[in-house]
Motif scaffolding. Structure first.
Motif, mmCIF file in Angstrom:
data_model
loop_
_atom_site.group_PDB
_atom_site.id
_atom_site.type_symbol
_atom_site.label_atom_id
_atom_site.label_comp_id
_atom_site.label_asym_id
_atom_site.label_seq_id
_atom_site.Cartn_x
_atom_site.Cartn_y
_atom_site.Cartn_z
ATOM 1 N N ARG A 28 1.174 -1.010 -0.203
ATOM 2 C CA ARG A 28 -0.003 -0.018 0.157
ATOM 3 C C ARG A 28 1.018 1.009 -0.138
ATOM 4 N N LEU A 29 1.124 1.673 -1.056
ATOM 5 C CA LEU A 29 1.164 3.128 -1.185
ATOM 6 C C LEU A 29 -0.015 4.805 -0.941
ATOM 7 N N SER A 30 0.816 5.323 -0.182
ATOM 8 C CA SER A 30 -0.265 6.533 -0.328
ATOM 9 C C SER A 30 1.008 7.883 0.083
ATOM 10 N N ALA A 31 0.623 9.074 -0.338
ATOM 11 C CA ALA A 31 1.447 10.301 -0.014
ATOM 12 C C ALA A 31 0.666 11.144 1.440
ATOM 13 N N GLU A 32 1.685 12.127 1.657
ATOM 14 C CA GLU A 32 0.863 12.672 2.736
ATOM 15 C C GLU A 32 0.017 13.588 2.247
ATOM 16 N N SER A 33 0.604 14.704 1.206
ATOM 17 C CA SER A 33 0.289 15.891 0.476
ATOM 18 C C SER A 33 -1.000 15.543 -0.348
ATOM 19 N N ALA A 34 -0.818 14.844 -1.727
ATOM 20 C CA ALA A 34 -1.954 14.688 -2.486
ATOM 21 C C ALA A 34 -1.904 13.394 -2.847
ATOM 22 N N ALA A 35 -3.154 12.774 -3.340
ATOM 23 C CA ALA A 35 -2.987 11.738 -4.156
ATOM 24 C C ALA A 35 -2.475 11.524 -4.896
ATOM 25 N N LEU A 36 -1.797 10.635 -5.322
ATOM 26 C CA LEU A 36 -0.458 9.882 -5.866
ATOM 27 C C LEU A 36 -1.484 9.176 -7.380
ATOM 28 N N PRO A 37 -1.766 9.587 -9.256
ATOM 29 C CA PRO A 37 -2.143 9.007 -9.278
ATOM 30 C C PRO A 37 -1.133 7.408 -10.213
ATOM 31 N N ALA A 38 -2.407 6.345 -10.064
ATOM 32 C CA ALA A 38 -1.700 5.057 -9.774
ATOM 33 C C ALA A 38 -0.709 4.990 -10.934
ATOM 34 N N ALA A 39 -0.647 4.873 -12.727
ATOM 35 C CA ALA A 39 0.015 4.798 -13.440
ATOM 36 C C ALA A 39 1.537 5.421 -13.730
ATOM 37 N N SER A 40 1.427 6.520 -12.377
ATOM 38 C CA SER A 40 2.984 6.969 -12.277
ATOM 39 C C SER A 40 3.863 6.022 -11.267
ATOM 40 N N ALA A 41 2.939 5.088 -10.509
ATOM 41 C CA ALA A 41 4.029 4.808 -9.621
ATOM 42 C C ALA A 41 4.092 2.954 -9.702
ATOM 43 N N THR A 42 5.243 2.391 -9.274
ATOM 44 C CA THR A 42 5.351 1.392 -9.922
ATOM 45 C C THR A 42 6.134 0.621 -8.425
ATOM 46 N N ILE A 43 6.166 -0.445 -8.044
ATOM 47 C CA ILE A 43 7.036 -0.991 -7.456
ATOM 48 C C ILE A 43 8.017 -2.717 -7.860
ATOM 49 N N GLU A 44 9.111 -2.625 -7.507
ATOM 50 C CA GLU A 44 10.142 -3.507 -8.017
ATOM 51 C C GLU A 44 10.693 -4.182 -6.496
ATOM 52 N N THR A 45 10.109 -5.252 -6.302
ATOM 53 C CA THR A 45 10.977 -5.596 -5.413
ATOM 54 C C THR A 45 12.157 -6.809 -5.959
ATOM 55 N N VAL A 46 13.391 -6.646 -5.071
ATOM 56 C CA VAL A 46 14.518 -7.341 -5.159
ATOM 57 C C VAL A 46 15.314 -8.524 -4.122
ATOM 58 N N ARG A 47 15.336 -9.469 -4.700
ATOM 59 C CA ARG A 47 15.255 -10.222 -3.094
ATOM 60 C C ARG A 47 17.149 -11.313 -3.322
ATOM 61 N N PRO A 48 17.433 -10.764 -1.919
ATOM 62 C CA PRO A 48 18.755 -11.417 -1.432
ATOM 63 C C PRO A 48 19.248 -12.257 -2.988
ATOM 64 N N SER A 49 18.507 -12.896 -3.500
ATOM 65 C CA SER A 49 18.872 -14.381 -4.404
ATOM 66 C C SER A 49 19.178 -13.659 -5.546
ATOM 67 N N GLY A 50 18.456 -11.841 -5.722
ATOM 68 C CA GLY A 50 18.845 -11.704 -7.332
ATOM 69 C C GLY A 50 17.390 -11.835 -8.380
ATOM 70 N N SER A 51 16.517 -12.659 -7.574
ATOM 71 C CA SER A 51 15.219 -12.341 -8.314
ATOM 72 C C SER A 51 14.259 -11.094 -8.178
ATOM 73 N N ARG A 52 13.732 -10.361 -8.763
ATOM 74 C CA ARG A 52 12.945 -9.215 -9.282
ATOM 75 C C ARG A 52 11.836 -9.220 -9.217
ATOM 76 N N GLN A 53 10.363 -9.572 -8.887
ATOM 77 C CA GLN A 53 8.905 -8.870 -9.264
ATOM 78 C C GLN A 53 8.668 -7.790 -9.736
ATOM 79 N N LEU A 54 8.214 -7.700 -10.823
ATOM 80 C CA LEU A 54 7.814 -5.879 -10.325
ATOM 81 C C LEU A 54 5.378 -5.535 -10.255
#
Length: 421
Positions: A201-227
């Motif tokens: 969950r991602l939220s902004a303190e001041s104004a709403a974030l447009p979903a189209a402008s934000a993504t999250i990518e995880t990088v695990r210790p093994s080097g594997s990634r997931q968007l």
């Protein structure tokens, strides 16, 4: 064909597997022993001076009480003094479990003796000197209450608990919030799993974030990634995909053209019996059992004096014997399982296996046993068709903080042989 891989240089690590509060528990146990010893001397001397056989009998009973606690105190002292002795391959952490097992046997014998004496008195009642017996029982209860207070002083939480997530702090399913300063103000990232699969969950303190402008990518210790794509939920953005276990990774938050890395760590500790100090548990059960018997005796004596029900006194003894027997059985079961190296935490064993196998490898063999309160040992044999080394798997299970002694064997299996099998 397979090849066994181990670290070229063996790691040097400590074999001290004592509980975190070992020294404090040792001091508290000795304090209770001194209290019981002082009461024992006072009762025996007072009974001899005033001609009260009841006081002398209770003083002798207090000596057995102090003796049982002495066993726990000596176990603490010996384990501490010889914690670094190389003769103990896996340290002295199990000494408290051995003392707890012995105390449980003593408790069971006490329960049998009390039960035998109480049943005998049901068939052959004996005269009761209420004027002496009741004050002595009250005095014994007071000493036991003081002993329980001393043994539990400062312990306001259960050391046997475990956290599924080391970063979990919320009471409503929200994990620790990570605040990130961006060019457009502060945003908050958290993992939410209140009765639902875990999602970002991602939220902004001041104004709403447009979903189209934000993504999250995880990088695990093994080097594997997931968007993770985000969906607008009104007050916050939520990831469409679920977050797989474990929750240990770097989350790269991309907002517009900027990327902000956030580190998530996950710790898992031993649960239930695997984390308990059974030596202290045995000491507490001793004083609780004595307190319970004192309460039952007082009630029985009061009813016997008020209504002439002499059978109430032995009945109270029988109930007390059953209570003590139940507690001693639970202690024998738990400490006996540890002394026989039974799996102390099946949930951790399952999570450990899943953590290693979640990228296609296979755990061929897994042994998990207790080394001391909150300290576990594990031997893991992994079969893999990749060229992954021991360090790779150590990084994957680093979140299991209770694994104080870990041996990993990696068997590199030929993919063609694996498919043929």
């Amino acid at each position: 064909m397979s090849e066994i891989s181990r670290a070229a240089i063996p790691a040097i690590h400590s074999h001290v597997f004592l509980s975190e509060g070992h020294g404090k528990s040792e001091r508290k146990t000795w304090a209770v022993i001194w209290l019981c010893s002082a009461m024992m001397v006072a009762e025996i001397v007072g009974g001899w001076l005033f001609g009260s056989i009841a006081l002398i009998a209770d003083g002798l009973h207090m000596s057995t009480h102090a003796g049982a606690l002495l066993l726990a105190a000596l176990a603490y002292t010996y384990a501490r003094r010889y914690a670094d002795d190389p003769r103990f391959t896996f340290g002295t952490g199990k000494l408290g479990d051995l003392a707890g097992f012995t105390s449980a046997i003593i408790l069971a014998m006490i329960a049998l003796l009390i039960g035998y004496e109480a049943i005998s008195r049901l068939f052959e009642p004996v005269p009761i000197r209420f004027a002496e017996a009741i004050p002595v029982a009250v005095l014994g209860l007071a000493v036991n209450v003081a002993s329980v207070w001393l043994l539990s002083a400062g312990d306001h939480h259960d050391h046997g608990h475990g956290h599924r997530h080391g970063h979990h702090h919320g009471h409503d399913g929200e994990d620790e919030a990570h605040r990130i300063a961006t060019n457009d103000g502060e945003v908050v990232l958290e993992v939410f799993e209140d009765g639902v699969p875990p999602r970002f969950r991602l939220s902004a303190e001041s104004a709403a974030l447009p979903a189209a402008s934000a993504t999250i990518e995880t990088v695990r210790p093994s080097g594997s990634r997931q968007l993770f794509a985000l969906k607008d939920r009104g007050d916050y953005l939520e990831s469409i995909e679920e977050i797989p276990e474990p929750h240990a990774f770097t989350a790269n938050i991309r907002i517009g053209e900027r990327t902000y890395p956030v580190q998530f760590e996950e710790h898992e500790h031993a649960h239930g019996s695997a984390a308990r100090d059974h030596n202290m548990r045995a000491a507490v059960i001793h004083v609780l059992a004595d307190a319970a018997v004192s309460v039952l005796v007082i009630v029985g004596l009061l009813l016997a004096r008020a209504f002439g029900w002499l059978w109430m006194d032995p009945l109270a003894g029988i109930v007390g014997a059953c209570v003590i027997a139940s507690w001693s059985f639970g202690l024998i079961r738990d400490t006996g399982a540890i002394l026989l190296d039974m799996n102390p935490d099946r949930r951790m064993a399952d999570n450990l296996r899943r953590s290693i196998e979640n990228e296609g490898d296979h755990v061929a063999d897994l042994h998990l046993w207790r080394l001391g309160p909150g300290h576990l040992g594990a031997i893991v044999s992994v079969e893999t068709t990749t060229q992954r080394k021991e360090q790779f798997y150590r990084a994957k299970v680093a979140r299991f903080r209770s694994l104080s002694h870990l041996t990993i064997e990696v068997r590199h299996v030929d993919p063609s042989v694996s498919r043929a099998a």
